[in-house]
Motif scaffolding. Structure first.
Motif, PDB file in Angstrom:
ATOM      1  N   PRO A   1       0.805  -1.216   0.000  1.00  0.00           N
ATOM      2  CA  PRO A   1       0.000   0.000   0.000  1.00  0.00           C
ATOM      3  C   PRO A   1       0.844   1.274   0.000  1.00  0.00           C
ATOM      4  CG  PRO A   1       0.187  -0.798   2.239  1.00  0.00           C
ATOM      5  CD  PRO A   1       0.966  -1.777   1.379  1.00  0.00           C
ATOM      6  N   ARG A   2       2.182   1.115  -0.121  1.00  0.00           N
ATOM      7  CA  ARG A   2       3.066   2.279   0.068  1.00  0.00           C
ATOM      8  C   ARG A   2       3.415   2.946  -1.255  1.00  0.00           C
ATOM      9  NH1 ARG A   2       5.211  -1.824   3.094  1.00  0.00           N
ATOM     10  NH2 ARG A   2       4.769  -1.660   5.337  1.00  0.00           N
ATOM     11  N   PHE A   3       3.438   4.283  -1.195  1.00  0.00           N
ATOM     12  CA  PHE A   3       3.820   5.109  -2.334  1.00  0.00           C
ATOM     13  C   PHE A   3       4.943   6.022  -1.868  1.00  0.00           C
ATOM     14  CE2 PHE A   3       3.072   8.853  -5.202  1.00  0.00           C
ATOM     15  CZ  PHE A   3       3.346   8.208  -6.400  1.00  0.00           C
ATOM     16  N   VAL A   4       6.100   5.929  -2.529  1.00  0.00           N
ATOM     17  CA  VAL A   4       7.287   6.685  -2.134  1.00  0.00           C
ATOM     18  C   VAL A   4       7.315   8.020  -2.863  1.00  0.00           C
ATOM     19  CG1 VAL A   4       9.816   6.708  -2.158  1.00  0.00           C
ATOM     20  CG2 VAL A   4       8.580   4.584  -1.651  1.00  0.00           C
ATOM     21  N   VAL A   5       7.529   9.084  -2.114  1.00  0.00           N
ATOM     22  CA  VAL A   5       7.624  10.430  -2.681  1.00  0.00           C
ATOM     23  C   VAL A   5       8.960  11.026  -2.288  1.00  0.00           C
ATOM     24  CG1 VAL A   5       6.610  12.736  -2.768  1.00  0.00           C
ATOM     25  CG2 VAL A   5       5.127  10.733  -2.564  1.00  0.00           C
ATOM     26  N   ASP A   6       9.708  11.482  -3.275  1.00  0.00           N
ATOM     27  CA  ASP A   6      10.993  12.111  -3.008  1.00  0.00           C
ATOM     28  C   ASP A   6      10.777  13.413  -2.248  1.00  0.00           C
ATOM     29  OD1 ASP A   6      13.646  12.799  -2.977  1.00  0.00           O
ATOM     30  OD2 ASP A   6      13.738  13.359  -5.098  1.00  0.00           O
ATOM     31  N   GLU A   7      11.594  13.644  -1.235  1.00  0.00           N
ATOM     32  CA  GLU A   7      11.450  14.859  -0.440  1.00  0.00           C
ATOM     33  C   GLU A   7      11.765  16.122  -1.235  1.00  0.00           C
ATOM     34  OE1 GLU A   7      15.890  15.038   1.676  1.00  0.00           O
ATOM     35  OE2 GLU A   7      14.178  14.288   2.805  1.00  0.00           O
ATOM     36  N   ASP A   8      12.381  15.989  -2.410  1.00  0.00           N
ATOM     37  CA  ASP A   8      12.666  17.151  -3.240  1.00  0.00           C
ATOM     38  C   ASP A   8      11.526  17.465  -4.208  1.00  0.00           C
ATOM     39  OD1 ASP A   8      14.366  19.278  -3.698  1.00  0.00           O
ATOM     40  OD2 ASP A   8      15.467  18.286  -5.313  1.00  0.00           O
ATOM     41  N   CYS A   9      10.381  16.785  -4.035  1.00  0.00           N
ATOM     42  CA  CYS A   9       9.189  17.170  -4.788  1.00  0.00           C
ATOM     43  C   CYS A   9       8.642  18.487  -4.245  1.00  0.00           C
ATOM     44  CB  CYS A   9       8.114  16.087  -4.689  1.00  0.00           C
ATOM     45  SG  CYS A   9       8.483  14.591  -5.626  1.00  0.00           S
ATOM     46  N   LEU A  10       7.859  19.171  -5.044  1.00  0.00           N
ATOM     47  CA  LEU A  10       7.248  20.423  -4.602  1.00  0.00           C
ATOM     48  C   LEU A  10       6.459  20.177  -3.318  1.00  0.00           C
ATOM     49  CD1 LEU A  10       5.908  21.753  -8.025  1.00  0.00           C
ATOM     50  CD2 LEU A  10       7.943  22.553  -6.798  1.00  0.00           C
ATOM     51  N   PRO A  11       6.636  21.017  -2.297  1.00  0.00           N
ATOM     52  CA  PRO A  11       5.948  20.754  -1.017  1.00  0.00           C
ATOM     53  C   PRO A  11       4.442  20.701  -1.137  1.00  0.00           C
ATOM     54  CG  PRO A  11       7.019  22.926  -1.028  1.00  0.00           C
ATOM     55  CD  PRO A  11       7.517  22.190  -2.219  1.00  0.00           C
TER      56      PRO A  11
ATOM     57  N   GLU B   1       1.797  17.426  -0.253  1.00  0.00           N
ATOM     58  CA  GLU B   1       0.624  17.489   0.614  1.00  0.00           C
ATOM     59  C   GLU B   1      -0.662  17.135  -0.125  1.00  0.00           C
ATOM     60  OE1 GLU B   1       0.878  17.658   3.836  1.00  0.00           O
ATOM     61  OE2 GLU B   1       3.028  17.707   3.473  1.00  0.00           O
ATOM     62  N   VAL B   2      -0.795  17.524  -1.386  1.00  0.00           N
ATOM     63  CA  VAL B   2      -1.969  17.123  -2.162  1.00  0.00           C
ATOM     64  C   VAL B   2      -2.005  15.603  -2.299  1.00  0.00           C
ATOM     65  CG1 VAL B   2      -3.061  17.201  -4.438  1.00  0.00           C
ATOM     66  CG2 VAL B   2      -2.210  19.309  -3.406  1.00  0.00           C
ATOM     67  N   VAL B   3      -0.853  15.002  -2.555  1.00  0.00           N
ATOM     68  CA  VAL B   3      -0.775  13.542  -2.657  1.00  0.00           C
ATOM     69  C   VAL B   3      -1.200  12.900  -1.337  1.00  0.00           C
ATOM     70  CG1 VAL B   3       0.860  11.626  -2.835  1.00  0.00           C
ATOM     71  CG2 VAL B   3       0.895  13.466  -4.528  1.00  0.00           C
ATOM     72  N   ARG B   4      -0.734  13.451  -0.226  1.00  0.00           N
ATOM     73  CA  ARG B   4      -1.125  12.903   1.076  1.00  0.00           C
ATOM     74  C   ARG B   4      -2.635  13.000   1.293  1.00  0.00           C
ATOM     75  NH1 ARG B   4       4.009  15.354   4.382  1.00  0.00           N
ATOM     76  NH2 ARG B   4       5.075  13.377   4.799  1.00  0.00           N
ATOM     77  N   THR B   5      -3.213  14.139   0.908  1.00  0.00           N
ATOM     78  CA  THR B   5      -4.661  14.308   1.078  1.00  0.00           C
ATOM     79  C   THR B   5      -5.423  13.260   0.295  1.00  0.00           C
ATOM     80  OG1 THR B   5      -4.393  16.705   1.406  1.00  0.00           O
ATOM     81  CG2 THR B   5      -6.579  15.922   0.780  1.00  0.00           C
TER      82      THR B   5
ATOM     83  N   HIS C   1      -3.702  24.666   3.534  1.00  0.00           N
ATOM     84  CA  HIS C   1      -2.548  24.630   2.616  1.00  0.00           C
ATOM     85  C   HIS C   1      -1.259  24.810   3.397  1.00  0.00           C
ATOM     86  CE1 HIS C   1       0.002  25.485  -0.868  1.00  0.00           C
ATOM     87  NE2 HIS C   1      -0.968  24.982  -1.607  1.00  0.00           N
ATOM     88  N   PRO C   2      -0.220  24.021   3.085  1.00  0.00           N
ATOM     89  CA  PRO C   2       1.023  24.088   3.863  1.00  0.00           C
ATOM     90  C   PRO C   2       1.786  25.397   3.685  1.00  0.00           C
ATOM     91  CG  PRO C   2       1.321  22.707   1.920  1.00  0.00           C
ATOM     92  CD  PRO C   2      -0.148  23.011   2.007  1.00  0.00           C
ATOM     93  N   GLU C   3       1.560  26.107   2.581  1.00  0.00           N
ATOM     94  CA  GLU C   3       2.312  27.327   2.309  1.00  0.00           C
ATOM     95  C   GLU C   3       1.568  28.594   2.695  1.00  0.00           C
ATOM     96  OE1 GLU C   3       5.550  27.193   0.859  1.00  0.00           O
ATOM     97  OE2 GLU C   3       5.222  25.097   1.411  1.00  0.00           O
ATOM     98  N   GLU C   4       0.320  28.485   3.130  1.00  0.00           N
ATOM     99  CA  GLU C   4      -0.485  29.678   3.392  1.00  0.00           C
ATOM    100  C   GLU C   4      -1.456  29.418   4.539  1.00  0.00           C
ATOM    101  OE1 GLU C   4      -1.986  32.687   4.154  1.00  0.00           O
ATOM    102  OE2 GLU C   4      -0.747  33.094   2.383  1.00  0.00           O
ATOM    103  N   PRO C   5      -1.133  29.894   5.748  1.00  0.00           N
ATOM    104  CA  PRO C   5      -1.972  29.595   6.909  1.00  0.00           C
ATOM    105  C   PRO C   5      -3.369  30.194   6.829  1.00  0.00           C
ATOM    106  CG  PRO C   5      -0.250  31.191   7.475  1.00  0.00           C
ATOM    107  CD  PRO C   5       0.082  30.661   6.121  1.00  0.00           C
ATOM    108  N   HIS C   6      -3.560  31.249   6.025  1.00  0.00           N
ATOM    109  CA  HIS C   6      -4.869  31.886   5.941  1.00  0.00           C
ATOM    110  C   HIS C   6      -5.775  31.246   4.892  1.00  0.00           C
ATOM    111  CE1 HIS C   6      -2.321  35.115   7.756  1.00  0.00           C
ATOM    112  NE2 HIS C   6      -3.382  35.211   8.537  1.00  0.00           N
TER     113      HIS C   6
END
Length: 977
Positions: free
Chosen positions: A171-181, A185-189, A733-738
């Motif tokens: 069930p695991r999907f590997v995402v490189d940490e150098d992907c766009l942040p 997060e969209v992938v995680r959602t 959104h991870p880049e915009e708290p508002h």
């Protein structure tokens, strides 16, 4: 007139009378024809008393177009225009004026509908084929779709494609940490509801030891680094996993294609191909796949088929994959695209051609190399030596200080933690920008020409591309403004859009987009704003967003609104996630059933499946209403599992169901939430508010109710409106708290406010119409639909009506009895309408063998009568088939549509050429000529060709001086016709 009071003169200039097609006198006359003293009385009879409200929403008074443009100019002025070198998936670009004016600002492109009727959509389909071919060329993979919503959601779609195709049971999907942040997060959602475990790690250091079914890599990485991915991809394949690569298409002009490295899928955004930043969108995402995955591709795919004369023509391929057929088994809930942006990006490639794109890419890279050389010469350590456009500089403990200093000099940079600063060069980068960046780092004083002369191979990206790109003639023929202008005009002439006539599509609401509302979209104060610019630079956008959220809440009766969903289907998904998370907070996470009527749009079921829910279908009664006995039984059966009841109101059958408040109460009594699909809000706005008559959450399709452009199938926005108890679970959104609540569901789009660049359109629409105008638009839409139903009723059965014999904003005519008695199908009627210069209504949805007609409030009485006259004339033609005057398989309906070319040569038919193309007198002066005869859909699906058909399909290699192996895109060039 001289003595007319000023207030009356000012009201006369308001926009509502321009938007609503009928005059007051005409609407009164139509209401009288239907037996009512006024449109208000008719809508009062149609809308149930239990939900109707007397008080209007609390909107500001309507103003005229001049005032709206002045107010929007004031908001745009509050956005601070900076030189954006933030990168992170969004870049400065220059939209060629010939494209900006003749695509983005041209109603022939932005008022067109999704090309489901290919015979009258050949121009748009060709433009999308250009886009697909551009993507397949750049990515090195054979199949690409006609665009997705953005890069983040494209990556999530790839995750699902690889999951369905996986050999591994992991069930695991590997995402490189150098992907766009934001992509991470969209992938995680998207992964969480489906039980997919996302592992984020440094793939450059090696793949994880745990088993996994797929990998997502970024190329170039967010840090700017360019790596040869071939070894990583090979290792993943050896472990039974597939690999997706998120790639910047401009970099692929000079970098080796991911497909050549073995990638199974490639995704990304084409934003920097001429699409304005727009505070995050709309931008055309893309996905390309290996051939064995082509039938898994999400969204729309343009392919090639043959028409009735044997000529090859474009169509949307694999249409049986659409959600309204596959429902919860659909591969995706995506039923839209970003067509207007995809056309822009594709035409950017057509206009520049491969040489022009190479020049742009090499210039961008050269600026990055000179920038890096200047930093290095000043003693600044560079993190990576291999990069394309983004330089990562190491400044221990000083990152935020450097970013703030640069901002003071008019440059936006990106702080990567406390120790690093990212600087992205793009098409708009200039020499003076480098000087300001160096000054912000404290290494000013470089001579750019000297640095440029000394820069050689150090920092060159690797591996470099060696194969040819964009070899098809279309990318070589239209490089002058004259040539491009004529090409765009040629394509537009092959299409049918609202600038030609009525598009009477039920469920889709093709109302006119105000021209004044479209103008601000390309203003620099809105177009040139980066989605991750500091809050202090985006006050105008934030105020516009705040006001629009409040207005939507007032109109719908809800308490909170998210503007992040960048399509209606994304709004559905976000709403179901909010319900899911709310139930979990109440200790009800075991509730996972989504009930919906059988008439529901297919995206409802697909979205529910994506949200990890099981779908239970509720039957409808003979009158088209939700069957209360079946609903009650199903709720009782699933009393402890029901999470949500998902209904559309007015219903997809075009009815104001009298039982809606009872339906909502039954769901709540069973412990479920009520999701009211707001796709048909245009029949409620100003009359009733879903948030006040029992619903907990709705999404709104703003192109249907609030005038944003359909764009030939996108862009779209699906704002999510919720009651107070669901507000903490809106998207964030991870880049915009508002952009959302801290405890929200995570992002469902890449940008904080989705496709913010077209929010000014709906803001302007509401401001122009005001509460009174919106109410009148709703009443007129209901009036027009009932007028058509009444006029056509003697000729065609009207499938469903309410208790007073009224429909809502659309009506369904039943062709099935005609088919049984004559063999004439609903498709025959739809195609014949093109000969009468009309786009067809919605075909076979929600009931097979029917046409769903929605006239909207934008059409005037003459156009409504022209449509009714055409439909009545078609019924008379059907009568000639029924009587035997015309054979069942050789008549104007069966052979429709007729092109101009089909009139030449022998004419073996029992009807005349004149009967074929001029069946009514008005057509002699207002004829629309379809670009193709009827296409063979089955042939197209059996022989899927989505780009670059075989050379033997046409003989233009020699004429173009191309080698035999050069790929060609059928029909993209005039020479291929």
């Amino acid at each position: 007139m001289i003595d007319t009071p000023l207030a009356m003169l000012e009201n006369a200039s308001l926009y509502a009378s321009r938007h609503i097609g009928m005059t007051e006198e005409e609407s009164g006359r139509v209401a009288a024809y239907l037996g009512y003293p006024s449109p208000a009385c008719l809508s009062g009879e149609a809308v149930p008393d239990a939900i109707r409200e007397s008080a209007p929403p609390g909107l500001p008074d309507a103003v005229d177009e001049q005032t709206v443009l002045q107010e929007l100019a004031g908001l745009a002025a509050r956005n601070k225009r900076m030189v954006n070198m933030i990168g992170q998936g969004y870049y400065g670009t220059f939209t060629p004026p010939v494209i900006a004016r003749n695509v983005l600002g041209n109603p022939s492109w932005y008022t067109a509908y999704t090309p489901y009727q290919p015979e009258i959509s050949q121009g748009r389909l060709e433009a999308l084929m250009n886009f697909q071919t551009m993507i397949t060329d750049l990515t090195g993979l054979p199949v690409a779709n006609a665009s997705l919503l953005d890069e983040g959601t494209a990556a999530a779609e790839a995750m699902m494609v690889l999951h369905r195709a996986a050999q591994s049971q992991s069930p695991r999907f590997v995402v490189d940490e150098d992907c766009l942040p934001q992509t991470i997060e969209v992938v995680r959602t998207r992964a969480e509801p489906l039980g997919i475990e996302v592992l984020v790690c440094d793939v450059a250091s090696g793949l994880p030891e745990e088993s996994f079914y797929g990998v997502l890599l970024q190329y170039p990485g967010t840090s700017g680094v360019v790596r040869d991915l071939a070894s990583t991809i090979t290792q993943a394949h050896r472990r039974g996993a597939r690999v997706a690569v998120a790639a910047d298409p401009l970099s692929l002009v000079i970098l080796a294609a991911p497909g050549a490295m073995g990638a199974d899928a490639v995704v990304g955004s084409t934003q920097r191909f001429g699409c304005p930043l727009g505070f995050g969108g709309p931008h055309a995402g893309y996905i390309a796949l290996k051939a064995d995955l082509r039938r898994q591709i999400p969204g729309r795919l343009v392919g090639v088929s043959v028409d009735a004369d044997g000529r090859q023509a474009y169509r949307l391929a694999l249409q049986t994959r659409e959600q309204h057929i596959r429902r919860e088994k659909a591969t995706s809930n995506i039923c839209t695209a970003a067509v207007l942006s995809a056309v822009t990006a594709g035409m950017y490639a057509v206009y520049h051609g491969p040489d022009g794109l190479r020049a742009i890419a090499h210039r961008v890279h050269r600026y990055a190399r000179v920038l890096a050389a200047g930093l290095a010469a000043g003693g600044i350590e560079l993190v990576h030596g291999q990069f394309f456009d983004t330089v990562l500089a190491k400044v221990p403990g000083r990152a935020r200080h450097v970013v703030q200093t640069a901002a003071g000099r008019g440059i936006n940079l990106r702080a990567a933690g406390e120790d690093c600063v990212g600087i992205a060069c793009d098409e708009t980068t200039r020499r003076e920008h480098l000087e300001q960046v160096w000054a912000a780092f404290g290494v000013a004083g470089h001579d750019i020409d000297t640095l440029d002369g000394n820069v050689r191979t150090a920092g060159s990206p690797c591996p470099l591309r060696e194969d040819a790109i964009l070899s098809h003639p279309v990318f070589h023929e239209h490089h002058t403004e004259t040539g491009m202008l004529r090409y765009l005009k040629t394509l537009a002439d092959r299409d049918y859009a609202l600038d030609r006539g009525m598009i009477p599509l039920g469920s889709c609401t093709m109302k006119m987009t105000p021209a004044a509302a479209m103008m601000p979209v390309t203003w620099p104060g809105f177009a040139d704003i980066h989605p991750f610019a500091p809050a202090g630079q985006t006050e105008g956008y934030r105020e516009l967003i705040r006001q629009l959220q409040q207005w939507l809440a007032d109109i719908t009766g809800y308490d909170a609104v998210s503007l992040q969903p960048n399509s209606g289907a994304q709004g559905e998904f976000a709403g179901l996630l909010a319900i899911r998370k709310y139930l979990a907070s109440q200790g009800q996470s075991h509730r996972d059933i989504c009930l919906m009527p059988e008439s529901a749009h297919g995206t409802n079921a697909a979205s529910a499946a994506m949200a990890g829910m099981r779908v239970v279908v509720i039957s409808c009664d003979a009158d088209g209403n939700i069957a209360l006995d079946d609903l009650t039984a199903k709720l009782e059966q699933h009393r402890h599992e029901a999470a949500v009841l998902m209904v559309t109101y007015p219903s997809t059958h075009g009815l104001f169901e009298e039982s809606i408040t009872q339906v909502c109460a039954l769901a709540h009594d069973a412990g479920a939430q009520v999701y009211l699909d707001g796709a048909n809000l245009n029949a409620l706005a100003g009359l009733a508010r879903p948030g006040r008559f029992g619903a907990d959450v709705s999404h709104v399709n703003i192109h249907k109710t609030f005038g944003s452009p359909h764009g030939g199938g996108g862009p779209g926005i699906g704002p999510l409106c919720v009651r107070t108890h669901l507000a903490p679970y809106l998207p964030n959104h991870p880049e915009e708290p508002h952009a959302g609540p801290a405890g929200g569901t995570g992002p469902i789009a890449a940008a904080p406010w989705g496709s913010a660049g077209i929010l000014p359109v709906s803001w302007a629409y509401i401001r122009l119409m005001g509460a009174d105008g919106i109410l009148k638009a709703t009443q007129t839409a209901i009036l027009n639909a009932n007028y058509i139903a009444r006029r056509l009723g003697p000729h065609y059965p009207i499938l469903y009506t309410g208790p007073h014999g009224l429909v809502a904003h659309e009506c369904i005519i039943d062709i099935r009895p005609i088919t049984r008695s004559t063999g004439i199908s609903v498709t025959d009627v739809a195609k014949r309408l093109a000969d009468y210069a009309f786009h067809a209504p919605t075909v076979s949805f929600p009931v097979p063998g029917t046409l769903m007609i929605e006239p909207t409030e934008s059409e005037n009485l003459n156009e409504l009568d022209r449509f009714c006259t055409a439909m009545i004339a078609i019924r008379e033609e059907i009568g000639k088939v029924a009587s035997g005057e015309w054979p069942q398989h050789d008549n104007p309906l069966h052979n429709a549509p007729h092109t101009a070319e089909s009139l030449t040569g022998p004419w073996p038919h029992p009807y005349s050429r004149e009967e074929a193309v001029f069946p009514l007198p008005y057509l002699r002066t207002a004829k629309y000529w379809p670009a193709a005869r009827r296409l063979d859909d089955a042939y197209g699906d059996r022989n899927l060709v989505c780009s670059c058909p075989a050379v033997q399909n046409y003989d233009i290699h020699a004429a173009q001086g191309l080698p035999p192996e050069a790929p060609l895109l059928l029909g993209a060039s005039n020479h291929a016709r």
